[in-house]
Design a protein around this motif. Structure first.
Motif, mmCIF file in Angstrom:
data_model
loop_
_atom_site.group_PDB
_atom_site.id
_atom_site.type_symbol
_atom_site.label_atom_id
_atom_site.label_comp_id
_atom_site.label_asym_id
_atom_site.label_seq_id
_atom_site.Cartn_x
_atom_site.Cartn_y
_atom_site.Cartn_z
ATOM 1 N N ILE A 6 0.827 -1.200 0.000
ATOM 2 C CA ILE A 6 0.000 0.000 0.000
ATOM 3 C C ILE A 6 0.873 1.268 0.000
ATOM 4 C CG2 ILE A 6 -0.242 0.099 2.528
ATOM 5 C CD1 ILE A 6 -3.250 0.831 1.933
ATOM 6 N N VAL A 7 2.072 1.160 0.538
ATOM 7 C CA VAL A 7 2.985 2.313 0.535
ATOM 8 C C VAL A 7 3.298 2.704 -0.916
ATOM 9 C CG1 VAL A 7 5.285 3.109 1.220
ATOM 10 C CG2 VAL A 7 3.985 1.626 2.755
ATOM 11 N N ASP A 8 3.561 1.707 -1.760
ATOM 12 C CA ASP A 8 3.840 1.978 -3.176
ATOM 13 C C ASP A 8 2.568 2.443 -3.889
ATOM 14 O OD1 ASP A 8 6.456 0.741 -2.848
ATOM 15 O OD2 ASP A 8 5.348 -1.137 -2.768
ATOM 16 N N ALA A 9 1.428 1.831 -3.522
ATOM 17 C CA ALA A 9 0.176 2.171 -4.210
ATOM 18 C C ALA A 9 -0.191 3.630 -3.955
ATOM 19 C CB ALA A 9 -0.948 1.249 -3.739
ATOM 20 N N VAL A 10 -0.022 4.070 -2.726
ATOM 21 C CA VAL A 10 -0.351 5.458 -2.388
ATOM 22 C C VAL A 10 0.581 6.417 -3.153
ATOM 23 C CG1 VAL A 10 -0.079 7.073 -0.476
ATOM 24 C CG2 VAL A 10 -1.477 5.050 -0.186
ATOM 25 N N ALA A 11 1.840 6.011 -3.288
ATOM 26 C CA ALA A 11 2.795 6.868 -4.002
ATOM 27 C C ALA A 11 2.466 6.913 -5.500
ATOM 28 C CB ALA A 11 4.213 6.367 -3.785
ATOM 29 N N ALA A 12 1.786 5.860 -6.012
ATOM 30 C CA ALA A 12 1.538 5.773 -7.457
ATOM 31 C C ALA A 12 0.120 6.185 -7.821
ATOM 32 C CB ALA A 12 1.784 4.340 -7.927
ATOM 33 N N GLY B 282 -9.667 -14.489 -8.798
ATOM 34 C CA GLY B 282 -10.148 -13.431 -9.694
ATOM 35 C C GLY B 282 -10.306 -12.087 -9.015
ATOM 36 N N PHE B 283 -9.470 -11.818 -8.031
ATOM 37 C CA PHE B 283 -9.468 -10.476 -7.447
ATOM 38 C C PHE B 283 -8.034 -10.026 -7.208
ATOM 39 C CE2 PHE B 283 -9.862 -13.428 -3.871
ATOM 40 C CZ PHE B 283 -8.966 -12.938 -2.936
ATOM 41 N N PHE B 284 -7.907 -8.720 -6.926
ATOM 42 C CA PHE B 284 -6.578 -8.148 -6.694
ATOM 43 C C PHE B 284 -6.449 -7.728 -5.233
ATOM 44 C CE2 PHE B 284 -7.326 -7.806 -11.160
ATOM 45 C CZ PHE B 284 -6.091 -8.025 -11.736
ATOM 46 N N VAL B 285 -5.207 -7.692 -4.758
ATOM 47 C CA VAL B 285 -4.956 -7.319 -3.361
ATOM 48 C C VAL B 285 -3.947 -6.178 -3.328
ATOM 49 C CG1 VAL B 285 -3.974 -8.112 -1.167
ATOM 50 C CG2 VAL B 285 -5.399 -9.664 -2.506
ATOM 51 N N ILE B 286 -4.216 -5.182 -2.474
ATOM 52 C CA ILE B 286 -3.166 -4.205 -2.156
ATOM 53 C C ILE B 286 -2.688 -4.576 -0.765
ATOM 54 C CG2 ILE B 286 -2.637 -1.793 -1.677
ATOM 55 C CD1 ILE B 286 -4.407 -0.987 -3.914
ATOM 56 N N ALA B 287 -1.442 -5.020 -0.690
ATOM 57 C CA ALA B 287 -0.902 -5.556 0.564
ATOM 58 C C ALA B 287 -0.674 -4.439 1.578
ATOM 59 C CB ALA B 287 0.415 -6.270 0.282
ATOM 60 N N SER B 288 -0.718 -4.814 2.841
ATOM 61 C CA SER B 288 -0.445 -3.859 3.922
ATOM 62 C C SER B 288 1.026 -3.399 3.853
ATOM 63 C CB SER B 288 -0.725 -4.586 5.229
ATOM 64 O OG SER B 288 -0.192 -3.893 6.290
ATOM 65 N N ALA B 289 1.362 -2.395 4.658
ATOM 66 C CA ALA B 289 2.756 -1.912 4.697
ATOM 67 C C ALA B 289 3.687 -3.079 5.044
ATOM 68 C CB ALA B 289 2.872 -0.804 5.733
ATOM 69 N N PRO B 290 4.921 -3.080 4.498
ATOM 70 C CA PRO B 290 5.790 -4.241 4.691
ATOM 71 C C PRO B 290 6.141 -4.497 6.154
ATOM 72 C CG PRO B 290 6.959 -2.454 3.545
ATOM 73 C CD PRO B 290 5.531 -2.056 3.626
ATOM 74 N N SER B 291 6.198 -3.472 6.985
ATOM 75 C CA SER B 291 6.375 -3.670 8.427
ATOM 76 C C SER B 291 5.864 -2.413 9.141
ATOM 77 C CB SER B 291 7.842 -3.973 8.767
ATOM 78 O OG SER B 291 8.638 -2.901 8.406
ATOM 79 N N PRO B 292 5.577 -2.530 10.449
ATOM 80 C CA PRO B 292 4.874 -1.440 11.128
ATOM 81 C C PRO B 292 5.525 -0.063 10.954
ATOM 82 C CG PRO B 292 4.963 -3.348 12.545
ATOM 83 C CD PRO B 292 5.771 -3.688 11.330
ATOM 84 N N GLU B 293 6.854 -0.008 10.856
ATOM 85 C CA GLU B 293 7.484 1.319 10.787
ATOM 86 C C GLU B 293 7.179 2.063 9.478
ATOM 87 O OE1 GLU B 293 9.133 -1.520 11.066
ATOM 88 O OE2 GLU B 293 11.048 -1.497 10.010
ATOM 89 N N PHE B 294 6.630 1.329 8.476
ATOM 90 C CA PHE B 294 6.285 1.990 7.212
ATOM 91 C C PHE B 294 4.881 2.592 7.230
ATOM 92 C CE2 PHE B 294 9.701 -0.775 5.927
ATOM 93 C CZ PHE B 294 10.386 -0.033 4.987
ATOM 94 N N ALA B 295 4.114 2.252 8.295
ATOM 95 C CA ALA B 295 2.693 2.626 8.289
ATOM 96 C C ALA B 295 2.496 4.130 8.152
ATOM 97 C CB ALA B 295 2.024 2.115 9.555
ATOM 98 N N ASP B 296 3.388 4.938 8.764
ATOM 99 C CA ASP B 296 3.147 6.378 8.716
ATOM 100 C C ASP B 296 3.476 6.981 7.342
ATOM 101 O OD1 ASP B 296 5.800 6.245 8.900
ATOM 102 O OD2 ASP B 296 6.011 7.181 10.875
ATOM 103 N N GLN B 297 3.894 6.130 6.399
ATOM 104 C CA GLN B 297 4.056 6.623 5.019
ATOM 105 C C GLN B 297 2.718 6.636 4.275
ATOM 106 O OE1 GLN B 297 7.302 4.896 2.832
ATOM 107 N NE2 GLN B 297 8.633 4.894 4.615
ATOM 108 N N VAL B 298 1.663 6.190 4.974
ATOM 109 C CA VAL B 298 0.333 6.222 4.359
ATOM 110 C C VAL B 298 -0.570 7.142 5.191
ATOM 111 C CG1 VAL B 298 -1.625 4.823 3.584
ATOM 112 C CG2 VAL B 298 0.661 3.833 3.599
ATOM 113 N N PRO B 299 -0.558 8.435 4.924
ATOM 114 C CA PRO B 299 -1.430 9.334 5.683
ATOM 115 C C PRO B 299 -2.899 9.012 5.410
ATOM 116 C CG PRO B 299 0.146 10.555 4.303
ATOM 117 C CD PRO B 299 0.220 9.112 3.887
ATOM 118 N N ALA B 300 -3.756 9.330 6.379
ATOM 119 C CA ALA B 300 -5.181 9.004 6.250
ATOM 120 C C ALA B 300 -5.770 9.603 4.968
ATOM 121 C CB ALA B 300 -5.927 9.500 7.482
ATOM 122 N N ALA B 301 -5.426 10.863 4.673
ATOM 123 C CA ALA B 301 -6.008 11.512 3.488
ATOM 124 C C ALA B 301 -5.603 10.759 2.214
ATOM 125 C CB ALA B 301 -5.547 12.957 3.409
#
Ligand SMILES: Nc1ncnc2c1ncn2[C@@H]1O[C@H](COP(=O)(O)OP(=O)(O)OP(=O)(O)O)[C@@H](O)[C@H]1O
Ligand SMILES: [Mg+2]
Length: 444
Positions: free
Chosen positions: A246-252, A269-288
């Motif tokens: 999701i960190v890459d998806a938000v950037a793209a 037959g569906f796609f997945v956007i994976a969670s951040a690779p580890s907890p310290e990356f979570a803040d690279q995805v702001p709520a907005a």
């Protein structure tokens, strides 16, 4: 080919090694040992170095070593285990190349891997190129960004794919294995948030099975977003190896073509956007940014499903702001039910109750001391779906498959199917007992 494979039951150690080795690591959850060492060895790919543990017992380690060395006698085996007295027996009886403490620092861990890699190359067990992450050429990057979307074929999937005879191979034109069906402009997309005020109620279980069920109605037009940013476990529960998160998806998010390359395909037959690779990356995805991502995905997919963290944090509120439906998951415990009631009140007060609402009582159990009527009384709203407690749920999750297709007769699978049918009444057409969805504002 990924040069390192980790078989471990520790999610914490898995994240650490992912952080150290990045793209060079493939992970097979230790829970797969339930299916036998052969399955685990099959899923390991063709590693040069296998890291076993923490938390595999002696017998499991012995069986795995036998399977792995049968497949590749040159494989190097590292056991991760506390320095306990019985470790001497392990070293005596098992064909190990190194033992690593789970508490070893990053430097010590990396130094050991470097040493093993050098040794493998100098003894001819591997080639230096085996350990390199190939860097794409500028032409390859351009082809990925501008060309048709061709997701990576997971090796496990590739093995399962039917072998085509030469005749069939000629008849089928070359092209991507799956595509995004265009979304007609008059098709309303639906975004569903799966929420619960407390943890462990079954959000992820519902999300995965919803994605798999809705994919029957809209093949390859369903995306499942793991917005449990710190501890999301969807890819583990589906045995997927995501290349992007999701960190890459938000950037793209501004570039549709690049965004599509950030998705991981599931064979249902569906796609997945994976969670951040580890907890310290979570803040690279702001709520907005999460809100913007949902809006963008709604333009590309018929159904967008978002698994969330427990509670009503900033991210969950933003998710609720951008969805059409909310699936509220709870168990039959009074604390969980009271929290749901409070959550309803709060969402109504701030005007964030989505237009459609589905109330799921999970782990439904006659022994709980409460009836469904009691549940409705406490939460102040009618229950839409009951999903009983069933051991098949955990088994399916450990096998990395959605329950609704793994064990169709299981009572929990039936409950979850009725949830899918509330959202897409055309799903599972043989059934007639379809509950239509009820708008949140309809009088109870
Ligand atoms: N109906 C059920 N019967 C038996 N086990 C279940 C059922 N539903 C979920 N589980 C199990 O309960 C555990 C928690 O479920 P799940 O991970 O789906 O919850 P969650 O709400 O996503 O948790 P978290 O808040 O930690 O993200 C899992 O081990 C899952 O396999
Ligand atoms: Mg979860």
């Amino acid at each position: 080919m990924t040069p390192f494979t980790l078989v471990s039951r520790s999610v914490e150690y898995e994240s650490r090694l992912r952080f150290l080795l990045g793209e060079r690591l493939r992970v097979v959850p230790g829970e797969y040992m339930l299916l036998g060492s052969e399955t685990v060895a099959d899923r390991a790919g063709e590693p040069r170095i296998v890291v076993l543990g923490p938390v595999l017992n002696f017998e499991e380690t012995r069986q795995l070593i036998r399977e792995l060395t049968q497949r590749n006698p040159n494989v190097v085996l590292v056991v991760v285990r506390e320095q306990r007295s019985e470790l001497e027996d392990w070293v005596d009886q098992l064909d190990l190349h190194a033992v690593l403490s789970p508490d070893a620092s990053d430097e010590v861990t990396l130094e050991l891997f470097e040493r093993l890699m050098r040794w493998m190359v100098t003894t001819g067990r591997a080639e230096a190129a085996d350990f390199e992450v190939p860097t794409p050429t500028p032409d390859e990057v351009r082809a990925i960004v501008e060309g048709p979307f061709v997701p990576r074929v997971d090796e496990a999937e590739a093995e399962d794919a039917p072998v085509e005879s030469d005749e069939t191979a000629e008849a089928v034109p070359a092209g991507p294995r799956w595509e995004f069906p265009p979304l007609p402009s008059d098709t309303p997309s639906e975004a569903l948030a799966v929420v619960a005020p407390k943890g462990g109620q079954g959000k992820t279980t519902m999300s995965i099975n919803l994605a798999s069920g809705l994919a029957e109605v809209a093949p390859n037009s369903v995306v499942l977003v793991d917005a449990d940013l710190q501890f999301g476990d969807i890819t583990a529960a589906l045995a997927l190896q995501p290349e992007h998160t999701i960190v890459d998806a938000v950037a793209a998010v501004d570039d549709e073509l690049v965004l599509k390359t950030m998705l991981t395909h599931h064979r249902d037959g569906f796609f997945v956007i994976a969670s951040a690779p580890s907890p310290e990356f979570a803040d690279q995805v702001p709520a907005a940014a999460l809100g913007v991502l949902i809006e963008r995905l709604r333009k590309l997919f018929r159904y967008v499903i978002i698994d969330t963290t427990p509670g009503l944090g900033e991210h969950s509120l933003v998710v609720l702001e951008h969805v059409t439906d909310a699936v509220f998951v709870m168990n039959m415990g009074v604390p969980s039910l009271r929290a749901v009631r409070t959550e309803f009140e709060l969402l109504r007060t701030v005007g964030l109750m989505p237009a459609n609402r589905h109330i799921v009582v999970n782990f439904a159990d006659k022994q709980s001391g409460l009836t469904v009527r009691d549940v409705e009384h406490i939460i102040g709203a009618p229950v839409d779906v009951e999903v009983p407690r069933s051991s098949a749920v955990l088994l399916a999750s450990n096998r990395g498959v959605p329950l609704i297709h793994d064990d169709v007769r299981d009572p929990a699978a039936r409950g979850i199917r009725s949830l899918v049918m509330r959202i897409a009444p055309e799903a599972f057409p043989k059934r007639t007992w379809i509950h239509r969805k009820r708008p949140a504002h309809e009088p109870q």
